[in-house]
Motif scaffolding. Structure first.
Motif, PDB file in Angstrom:
ATOM      1  N   ALA A 107      -4.665  -3.850  -6.622  1.00 32.12           N
ATOM      2  CA  ALA A 107      -5.805  -4.428  -5.920  1.00 32.12           C
ATOM      3  C   ALA A 107      -5.828  -3.991  -4.456  1.00 32.12           C
ATOM      4  N   ILE A 108      -4.660  -4.002  -3.815  1.00 31.94           N
ATOM      5  CA  ILE A 108      -4.582  -3.630  -2.400  1.00 31.94           C
ATOM      6  C   ILE A 108      -4.882  -2.143  -2.213  1.00 31.94           C
ATOM      7  N   SER A 109      -4.269  -1.312  -3.025  1.00 31.93           N
ATOM      8  CA  SER A 109      -4.455   0.133  -2.864  1.00 31.93           C
ATOM      9  C   SER A 109      -5.857   0.579  -3.264  1.00 31.93           C
ATOM     10  N   ASP A 110      -6.498  -0.114  -4.228  1.00 33.93           N
ATOM     11  CA  ASP A 110      -7.889   0.209  -4.565  1.00 33.93           C
ATOM     12  C   ASP A 110      -8.797   0.035  -3.346  1.00 33.93           C
ATOM     13  N   TRP A 111      -8.563  -1.014  -2.597  1.00 31.14           N
ATOM     14  CA  TRP A 111      -9.371  -1.283  -1.399  1.00 31.14           C
ATOM     15  C   TRP A 111      -9.224  -0.147  -0.383  1.00 31.14           C
ATOM     16  N   ILE A 112      -8.003   0.348  -0.225  1.00 32.95           N
ATOM     17  CA  ILE A 112      -7.762   1.466   0.696  1.00 32.95           C
ATOM     18  C   ILE A 112      -8.463   2.729   0.202  1.00 32.95           C
ATOM     19  N   LEU A 113      -8.317   3.041  -1.085  1.00 29.81           N
ATOM     20  CA  LEU A 113      -8.899   4.262  -1.639  1.00 29.81           C
ATOM     21  C   LEU A 113     -10.423   4.228  -1.600  1.00 29.81           C
ATOM     22  N   GLU A 114     -10.999   3.067  -1.839  1.00 32.64           N
ATOM     23  CA  GLU A 114     -12.460   2.945  -1.821  1.00 32.64           C
ATOM     24  C   GLU A 114     -13.036   3.244  -0.448  1.00 32.64           C
ATOM     25  N   THR A 117       8.750  13.945  -9.332  1.00 29.27           N
ATOM     26  CA  THR A 117       8.515  15.378  -9.259  1.00 29.27           C
ATOM     27  C   THR A 117       9.338  16.029 -10.371  1.00 29.27           C
ATOM     28  N   ASP A 118       9.783  17.261 -10.187  1.00 30.87           N
ATOM     29  CA  ASP A 118      10.479  17.991 -11.240  1.00 30.87           C
ATOM     30  C   ASP A 118      11.623  17.185 -11.849  1.00 30.87           C
ATOM     31  N   PHE A 119      11.685  17.166 -13.172  1.00 32.27           N
ATOM     32  CA  PHE A 119      12.721  16.470 -13.949  1.00 32.27           C
ATOM     33  C   PHE A 119      12.837  15.000 -13.530  1.00 32.27           C
ATOM     34  N   PHE A 120      11.686  14.379 -13.298  1.00 34.06           N
ATOM     35  CA  PHE A 120      11.600  12.949 -12.981  1.00 34.06           C
ATOM     36  C   PHE A 120      12.435  12.559 -11.757  1.00 34.06           C
ATOM     37  N   ARG A 121      12.547  13.468 -10.820  1.00 33.66           N
ATOM     38  CA  ARG A 121      13.196  13.120  -9.552  1.00 33.66           C
ATOM     39  C   ARG A 121      12.284  12.160  -8.799  1.00 33.66           C
ATOM     40  N   VAL A 122      12.864  11.073  -8.282  1.00 27.61           N
ATOM     41  CA  VAL A 122      12.087   9.999  -7.659  1.00 27.61           C
ATOM     42  C   VAL A 122      11.794  10.355  -6.202  1.00 27.61           C
ATOM     43  N   VAL A 123      10.509  10.439  -5.866  1.00 24.44           N
ATOM     44  CA  VAL A 123      10.092  10.866  -4.538  1.00 24.44           C
ATOM     45  C   VAL A 123       8.893  10.037  -4.072  1.00 24.44           C
ATOM     46  N   HIS A 124       8.688   9.996  -2.767  1.00 26.11           N
ATOM     47  CA  HIS A 124       7.463   9.432  -2.221  1.00 26.11           C
ATOM     48  C   HIS A 124       6.363  10.488  -2.263  1.00 26.11           C
ATOM     49  N   LYS A 125       5.138  10.037  -2.560  1.00 27.05           N
ATOM     50  CA  LYS A 125       4.000  10.935  -2.662  1.00 27.05           C
ATOM     51  C   LYS A 125       2.782  10.345  -1.952  1.00 27.05           C
ATOM     52  N   ARG A 126       1.810  11.197  -1.749  1.00 29.63           N
ATOM     53  CA  ARG A 126       0.524  10.811  -1.147  1.00 29.63           C
ATOM     54  C   ARG A 126      -0.556  10.843  -2.221  1.00 29.63           C
ATOM     55  N   ALA A 127      -1.417   9.825  -2.238  1.00 29.32           N
ATOM     56  CA  ALA A 127      -2.513   9.767  -3.207  1.00 29.32           C
ATOM     57  C   ALA A 127      -3.823   9.454  -2.489  1.00 29.32           C
ATOM     58  N   VAL A 128      -4.888  10.123  -2.919  1.00 30.69           N
ATOM     59  CA  VAL A 128      -6.222   9.828  -2.385  1.00 30.69           C
ATOM     60  C   VAL A 128      -7.202   9.504  -3.506  1.00 30.69           C
ATOM     61  N   THR A 129      -6.707   9.460  -4.754  1.00 32.42           N
ATOM     62  CA  THR A 129      -7.519   9.054  -5.896  1.00 32.42           C
ATOM     63  C   THR A 129      -6.748   8.020  -6.703  1.00 32.42           C
ATOM     64  N   ARG A 130      -7.461   7.275  -7.543  1.00 31.69           N
ATOM     65  CA  ARG A 130      -6.801   6.280  -8.379  1.00 31.69           C
ATOM     66  C   ARG A 130      -5.859   6.942  -9.378  1.00 31.69           C
ATOM     67  N   ALA A 131      -6.255   8.091  -9.896  1.00 27.65           N
ATOM     68  CA  ALA A 131      -5.402   8.793 -10.854  1.00 27.65           C
ATOM     69  C   ALA A 131      -4.074   9.179 -10.212  1.00 27.65           C
ATOM     70  N   GLU A 132      -4.122   9.675  -8.976  1.00 26.04           N
ATOM     71  CA  GLU A 132      -2.887  10.008  -8.266  1.00 26.04           C
ATOM     72  C   GLU A 132      -2.085   8.746  -7.961  1.00 26.04           C
ATOM     73  N   ARG A 133      -2.762   7.696  -7.549  1.00 25.50           N
ATOM     74  CA  ARG A 133      -2.104   6.431  -7.219  1.00 25.50           C
ATOM     75  C   ARG A 133      -1.430   5.787  -8.425  1.00 25.50           C
ATOM     76  N   ASP A 134      -1.985   5.949  -9.594  1.00 21.40           N
ATOM     77  CA  ASP A 134      -1.446   5.292 -10.788  1.00 21.40           C
ATOM     78  C   ASP A 134      -0.019   5.726 -11.101  1.00 21.40           C
ATOM     79  N   GLU A 135       0.387   6.880 -10.590  1.00 16.73           N
ATOM     80  CA  GLU A 135       1.773   7.316 -10.782  1.00 16.73           C
ATOM     81  C   GLU A 135       2.752   6.385 -10.072  1.00 16.73           C
ATOM     82  N   PHE A 136       2.269   5.632  -9.107  1.00 17.07           N
ATOM     83  CA  PHE A 136       3.138   4.734  -8.349  1.00 17.07           C
ATOM     84  C   PHE A 136       3.404   3.427  -9.081  1.00 17.07           C
TER      85      PHE A 136
END
Length: 383
Positions: free
Chosen positions: A93-100, A111-130
């Motif tokens: 809910a919070i991140s949807d408000w930001i993306l909108e 990332t590669d081989f499920f290595r846990v990393v911080h990422k940047r998202a500007v769409t809901r599809a990208e955000r859903d990985e979080f």
């Protein structure tokens, strides 16, 4: 220049490396993959910025905090979001408000081989990985600098992470750029070593003779919100499940045992977590065991955004004293054999330490599943 005298004094937030204009600080992994700053004395001009920006201490910035946080039980009105999230999907809910509003959202993905990393998202599809829990410490890389670039360009930013990460970013960004930065932290139990996770996946693929295509640190779909099971989907052979493996106190970062943020004076605008003890607030909000979020609003800025997003959720005010799970009161106590675990992981390898220290194997999963069935039956009988 920054010097780490005790390993427990560094959370690995990268603020010191990020602020160095001469790139004199490199984040290097230890035996378990936890990152620590190492200074290149040939590049260092001894300006002291790296020491000043370090906020993993009792003097972290609380200047914007409310006297007491506002506490809520919250669950997204869209059940699909709840079922695909770890708890009640408050972060969605919070991140949807930001993306909108054209903002950028930073969170933890793979990332590669499920290595846990911080990422940047500007769409809901990208955000859903979080979505979902990830109990391994994320690699922040150059994320702090990327956040600052976004803020300097006038973009609104939501950054989510552990409290040591949000505290570090807050110090790195500085007061002038905070206006459009929203910080969301989690109530963190502790983080495990990236190399343990890497070797775990390698072991599973070798054992199955198959490639992993999906991971889930806590499988809510199969075992319910309150369970702790890691499920791995394989390309050909389906899924296997282990119980509670990456929640052991032997494998946490040293700083988790002396975390300065295990209290209600959080170093961010909003805190989110599983709401353990939700029954004290409302007996019906999680009756279906789908999950419910605890939301702590810590600043006036947090109040502002929460008022905007609460219409997307079912929200019930809670008493703060009913929300004080252990890591809102004190740090996790590390296992007495924490150093022995690290030495044996380094010399004997993953399988040895997991068999010795962890709930490792199908038997623990069967036992945990049986216990869950018994608990369900008891609840049904009480009704």
């Amino acid at each position: 220049m920054i010097k780490i005298k005790e390993l427990a004094d560094c959370s690995g937030c990268t603020a010191c490396a990020s602020i160095c204009a001469h790139d004199a600080i490199e984040m290097r992994p230890d035996a378990m993959g936890f990152l620590y700053p190492v200074v290149d004395t040939d590049k260092c001009i001894d300006c002291g910025l790296c020491e000043k920006v370090c906020s993993f201490n009792k003097s972290y910035d609380t200047s914007l905090n409310l006297l007491r946080p506002d506490a809520y039980a919250a669950r997204h009105k869209n059940m699909e979001e709840v079922e695909s999230s770890r708890s009640g999907a408050a972060f969605i809910a919070i991140s949807d408000w930001i993306l909108e509003r054209g903002g950028a959202v930073y969170g933890v993905g793979y990332t590669d081989f499920f290595r846990v990393v911080h990422k940047r998202a500007v769409t809901r599809a990208e955000r859903d990985e979080f979505k979902g829990s990830k109990y391994v410490q994320s690699d922040l890389g150059s994320i702090f600098r990327q956040v600052k670039r976004d803020l300097k360009s006038g973009q609104t930013v939501l950054f989510s992470g552990t409290p040591c990460q949000t505290s570090g970013l807050n110090a790195f960004v500085g007061e002038r750029l905070r206006e459009k930065l929203y910080l969301v932290d989690i109530v963190c139990h502790g983080v495990s070593g990236p190399y343990l996770w890497r070797d775990y996946l390698t072991y599973l693929e070798k054992k199955q003779g198959d490639k992993i295509c999906k991971v889930n640190f806590r499988d809510k779909q199969r075992f319910g919100w309150g369970a702790h099971h890691e499920t791995f989907e394989f390309v050909k052979s389906g899924s296997i499940t282990f119980n509670y493996l990456f929640y052991q106190h032997e494998m946490f970062r040293h700083s988790c045992g002396k975390c300065h943020f295990c209290n209600i004076v959080r170093p961010r605008d909003i805190t989110i977590a599983d709401f353990w003890g939700w029954e004290k607030t409302d007996v019906n909000i999680n009756k279906d065991d789908k999950g419910v979020s605890l939301v702590l609003v810590n600043t006036e800025k947090g109040r502002g955004i929460f008022e905007q997003v609460r219409r997307a959720m079912y929200v019930i005010p809670a008493k703060l004293e009913d929300c004080l799970q252990p890591n809102l009161q004190h740090p996790t106590r590390l296992h007495p054999k924490r150093m022995e675990f690290e030495r044996e992981f380094q010399t004997r390898g993953f399988v040895y330490v997991m068999k010795r220290y962890g709930n490792f194997g199908w038997k623990s999963t069967v036992q945990a599943f049986g216990k869950r069935i018994k608990n369900k039956l008891r609840r049904m009988m009480r009704r």
